[in-house]
Design an enzyme around this catalytic site. Structure first.
Site, mmCIF file in Angstrom:
data_model
loop_
_atom_site.group_PDB
_atom_site.id
_atom_site.type_symbol
_atom_site.label_atom_id
_atom_site.label_comp_id
_atom_site.label_asym_id
_atom_site.label_seq_id
_atom_site.Cartn_x
_atom_site.Cartn_y
_atom_site.Cartn_z
ATOM 1 C CD GLU A 47 37.336 44.554 40.371
ATOM 2 O OE1 GLU A 47 36.890 45.530 40.986
ATOM 3 O OE2 GLU A 47 36.999 43.376 40.626
ATOM 4 C CE LYS A 51 33.566 47.366 41.906
ATOM 5 N NZ LYS A 51 34.525 46.449 42.600
ATOM 6 C CB CYS A 91 33.839 43.357 40.127
ATOM 7 S SG CYS A 91 34.022 41.903 41.210
#
Length: 273
Positions: free
Chosen positions: A43, A109, A143
């Site tokens: 990430e 995300k 994540c």
């Protein structure tokens, strides 16, 4: 049965220095001896997990996306990783799936890490990206998304199992998480990667960074490859590592045929409407 070869790059990152990180990753890519098809970076691989997008974010026409395009073309590989992107006066933690021909897909995300103030700097995404490579379907996430299983588990209507027959099919075969996940919560990281593999009957790949970031938060890496039964095929802690693995399609299909649990799954679809 077709295989899919993936390379995980677990690395330290130069804090907020995109040029240094691009050079470092290119050196690691050049050192790969094995044939590979998909290379996965952590990430925010160009900066580290920084809350300064106003200063550091690039556009989709910036240097880092151009670098991904160049590397993918020259190596004939798919390159995957997330970075800060500015678009329409907003900032995104955007995962880019870059193909050798210069075409790409992206995923913003969805679950922003409020504990680390991410929600005050970035805009959440609202659409998943399920990419395709050699007939494999690959769900790409970032994540903190790992803590929210329904985002990975939902299925669009054409993929839902119906009745007691063999209609339908699983929506994807591989679930990839790129991360900057701190060592202090590494037990959760490792446990949830296994859980996502078991509950979705798919391969799960988690690629994390190592070392201290600019806030002196230590990352132990713990990058992993997990099979659909939850067996750990690869795990690396604390050290930088470049690891290549061949995912076996027959192994995946044999497990799904022997244990057809997905036929009993709940049917649902998340929308923002």
């Amino acid at each position: 049965m077709q295989t899919l070869t993936c390379t995980l790059i677990q690395s330290k990152l130069f804090w907020q220095d995109a040029a240094a990180n691009r050079q470092m990753f290119e050196e690691k890519l050049n050192a790969i001896q094995q044939k590979t098809e998909v290379v996965i970076l952590p990430e925010m691989f160009s900066t580290g997990f920084s809350m300064q997008p106003e200063k550091l974010a690039e556009t989709m026409h910036g240097d880092t996306v151009a670098w991904m395009k160049k590397v993918a073309a020259s190596k004939r590989i798919i390159v995957v990783g997330s970075l800060m992107i500015e678009e329409d006066e907003q900032y995104y933690n955007r995962l880019v799936w870059m193909l050798p021909n210069g075409e790409y897909g992206y995923y913003d995300k969805r679950h922003l890490f409020a504990y680390g103030d991410e929600h005050n700097h970035y805009t959440p995404g609202n659409k998943r990206l399920i990419a395709s490579a050699k007939g494999w379907k690959i769900n790409l996430q970032v994540c903190y998304d790992l803590r929210f299983p329904v985002w990975a588990r939902q299925a669009t209507p054409q993929y839902l199992w119906r009745g007691n027959g063999d209609e339908g099919q699983p929506e994807y075969d591989v679930l990839i998480y790129v991360a900057n996940w701190p060592e202090r919560r590494s037990v959760a990281w490792k446990t949830l990667l296994q859980a996502r593999a078991i509950e979705n009957q798919c391969y799960v790949i988690g690629v994390n960074r190592v070392g201290n970031d600019g806030n002196e938060i230590y990352h132990s890496g713990d990058s992993m490859v997990v099979d659909p039964l939850g067996e750990i095929f690869y795990h690396k802690k604390d050290e930088e590592d470049v690891f290549t693995i061949e995912l076996n399609r027959k192994h995946l299909e044999d497990i799904r045929a022997k244990f057809p649990f997905l036929k009993d799954a709940d049917r649902f679809k998340i929308t923002d409407e």
